[in-house]
Design a protein around this motif. Structure first.
Motif, short mmCIF file in Angstrom:
data_model
loop_
_atom_site.label_atom_id
_atom_site.label_comp_id
_atom_site.label_asym_id
_atom_site.label_seq_id
_atom_site.Cartn_x
_atom_site.Cartn_y
_atom_site.Cartn_z
N PRO A 156 0.61 -1.26 -0.07
CA PRO A 156 -0.25 0.17 -0.15
C PRO A 156 1.19 1.22 0.52
O PRO A 156 0.21 2.08 -0.01
N HIS A 157 2.00 1.30 0.38
CA HIS A 157 3.13 2.37 0.68
C HIS A 157 3.62 3.22 -0.72
O HIS A 157 3.93 4.49 -0.98
N THR A 158 3.55 2.03 -1.78
CA THR A 158 3.85 2.69 -3.32
C THR A 158 2.82 2.15 -4.07
O THR A 158 3.25 1.93 -5.32
N TYR A 159 1.82 1.95 -4.21
CA TYR A 159 0.83 1.23 -4.94
C TYR A 159 0.64 2.65 -5.81
O TYR A 159 0.13 3.81 -5.30
N THR A 160 0.41 2.37 -7.00
CA THR A 160 -0.48 3.33 -7.51
C THR A 160 -1.65 3.07 -8.73
O THR A 160 -1.73 2.18 -8.93
N PRO A 161 -2.48 3.40 -8.40
CA PRO A 161 -3.58 3.53 -9.18
C PRO A 161 -3.83 3.10 -10.54
O PRO A 161 -3.40 4.11 -10.52
N VAL A 162 -5.12 2.04 -10.57
CA VAL A 162 -4.65 2.11 -12.04
C VAL A 162 -6.07 2.13 -12.25
O VAL A 162 -7.55 2.51 -11.74
N PRO A 163 -6.42 2.73 -14.08
CA PRO A 163 -7.94 2.88 -14.16
C PRO A 163 -9.30 2.23 -13.65
O PRO A 163 -10.25 2.31 -13.59
N TRP A 178 9.95 3.49 8.12
CA TRP A 178 8.31 3.50 8.68
C TRP A 178 7.65 3.40 7.54
O TRP A 178 6.55 2.17 7.10
N SER A 179 8.62 3.40 5.75
CA SER A 179 7.73 3.28 4.60
C SER A 179 8.32 2.52 3.60
O SER A 179 9.91 2.45 3.47
N THR A 180 8.11 1.62 3.20
CA THR A 180 8.57 1.01 1.90
C THR A 180 8.66 1.54 0.75
O THR A 180 9.40 1.90 -0.06
N GLY A 181 7.99 2.61 0.92
CA GLY A 181 7.60 3.84 -0.42
C GLY A 181 8.92 4.73 -0.09
O GLY A 181 10.14 5.17 0.80
N SER A 182 9.21 5.94 -0.71
CA SER A 182 9.86 7.24 -0.43
C SER A 182 9.68 8.95 0.15
O SER A 182 10.16 9.78 -0.14
#
Lengths: 317, 176
Positions: free
Chosen positions: A75-82, A228-232
């Motif tokens: 969820p940390h790095t997810y980018t929504p798709v259409p 704390w996040s796998t994201g940036s």
């Protein structure tokens, strides 16, 4: 005037058209009516599979519940798709974790951009743990790992379901009561299992800081190389200093095992394990639950499997 | 001859005395019992008409805020007692081990009453079985007295109980 044979053919065609037309019209009418039937279920769209599991235990079959993230997704790095936008467009209610678990607030953006859907944050009321990361204080979003916080998620979902469908409020409350009993039993069971691990061996080293709530609840020291996040975002990402701290901590604590996570690349933690000379104790469900059909596909199953993996790796041989 | 007569008289006196004593012992005596024992008249149990009782509940554990209650830790009910579907006790503040929680003048139509009882132990009670004692009293007499236990250690005590309201007799005084 039509001649003999042509006239017969035309009459036959007219005959079949006359037969087919009412059937087609009826079918189209029925389809239009069915689409708008009041029996259609209300739809809840959740950001994570944990929240979807909680929601299903509250609403049962009365509503349709879907999760945007699939098993193993981050969820940390997810980018929504259409496809996610189409999903939210058909939603009557959206549920998110909050506390910035959904990186860059992607769930809030989806709800806003697809018809301003009602959005409920399930961590409302949670007392978040603070994480210090390179001088910044951030709130740990992984609150569900403490079953008492999971109970709070359930209460928030019940209130939302009651507002959405007040006619069935008593049913939602009854289901929630049953599920909360299960969470209570789970909490007691985890405490009992963890009690088998000696105090000095209760060190939990995982891929990222997802288990602080678990640690706080059941008396583990939690260490991880990633922020704390796998994201940036703030605190995210490995630093050499942090990695050194973790390796030293592992060596000095004599912790018997490290753990990888299903939703995080295991490469880093495997390298640290080799450097520190400890084994990999097993795979834990963290940001996402298991695939359908696996033991970890529900919250209770996930907590049970995580607990057994941890206990079996850390218990005195 | 005289010896014979004396012997006969003496024997008669002895036998007669014995018979008289037996007669006196076997005669019905009007003994007033404190409570009627064999005859269950309507004063000893609830009868069918509603009468008022006091309902007492005593916990063997601390019933405190439970984070797993639906209504949360501030307004969650710690102790709930229903009689024939009606809430009799609905306690939202903490109840400590040994405290008596009393509902006075509860109207119950006996002799059989269905109670539902629910009490939530605190998470600190997870290592022992939990018990709740329920008594139904009237005029200082107990009409029902039962104890229910949790299914497991530290589990919520939750049970439906069918009780027959009958005056409980602990002492009998038959006297002679």
């Amino acid at each position: 005037m039509l001649d003999g044979w042509s006239g017969v053919i035309v009459k036959k065609r007219l005959f079949f058209v006359g037969l087919a037309l009412p059937v087609v019209l009826c079918t189209l009418t029925a389809a239009a009516v069915a689409k708008g039937e009041p029996g259609d279920k209300l739809k809840i769209v959740c950001s994570t599979s944990q929240i979807a599991d909680f929601a299903r235990n509250v609403v049962g079959d009365r509503m349709e519940v879907v999760s945007i993230l699939s098993a193993g997704a981050d969820p940390h790095t997810y980018t929504p798709v259409p496809g996610d936008s189409r999903l939210v467009e058909g939603a009557d209610l959206c549920l998110q974790n909050g506390l910035h678990l959904e990186g860059k607030n992607w769930m809030a953006a989806l709800a806003r951009d697809n018809g301003n859907k009602p959005l409920v944050t399930c961590t409302e009321g949670v007392k978040p743990l603070d994480l210090e990361q390179e001088g910044e204080t951030v709130e740990d979003p992984h609150a569900w790992f403490d079953p008492r916080n999971a109970a709070l998620y359930v209460r928030n979902i019940v209130r939302a379901a009651e507002r959405l469908d007040p006619d069935c409020a008593s049913g939602y409350r009854a289901r929630a009561e049953l599920y909360l009993r299960q969470l209570r039993a789970l909490d007691g069971w985890v405490e009992k299992q963890v009690g088998r691990i000696a105090g000095d061996r209760r060190v939990l080293v995982t891929s990222h800081d997802a288990f602080n709530y678990l640690g706080a609840r059941y008396g583990f020291k939690v260490r991880s190389p990633v922020g704390w996040s796998t994201g940036s975002e703030i605190g995210g990402g490995i630093t050499p200093a942090r990695r050194r701290t973790v390796v030293e901590s592992i060596r000095s604590s004599g912790v018997p095992a490290l753990f990888v996570e299903t939703s995080v690349n295991p490469k880093l933690i495997s390298e640290i394990a080799r450097e520190a000379g400890v084994k990999i104790g097993g795979e834990l469900y963290s940001d996402a639950m298991g695939e359908p059909g696996t033991a970890g596909e529900t919250y209770v199953g996930m907590m049970r499997e995580n607990t057994l993996t941890i206990v079996e790796a850390l218990i005195e041989p | 001859m005289i010896r014979f007569v004396c012997a006969a008289v003496l024997t008669s006196v002895i036998l007669g005395s014995v018979a008289l004593c037996q007669l006196l012992l076997l005669r019905e005596v009007d003994v007033q019992f404190t409570h009627d024992v064999d005859d269950h008249n309507s004063e000893d149990h609830g009868g069918d008409e509603a009468q008022t009782y006091d309902v007492l509940v005593t916990l063997g554990f601390d019933a405190v805020a439970d984070p797993f209650q639906l209504d949360g830790t501030t307004s969650g009910i710690r102790l709930l007692v229903r009689a024939d579907g009606q809430d009799v006790i609905s306690h939202v503040s903490d109840v400590r081990r040994g405290d008596n929680v009393v509902a006075s003048a509860v109207s119950l139509a006996g002799p059989e009453v269905h109670f539902y009882l629910e009490a939530t132990p605190g998470l600190e009670e997870s290592e022992r079985p939990c018990a709740v004692r329920l008594r139904v009293m009237r005029g200082g007499d107990a009409y029902a007295d039962t104890t229910v236990w949790s299914e497991g250690y530290g589990a919520v005590v939750q049970r439906e109980i069918r009780l027959t309201l009958r005056r409980q007799l602990h002492e009998l005084d038959r006297g002679l």
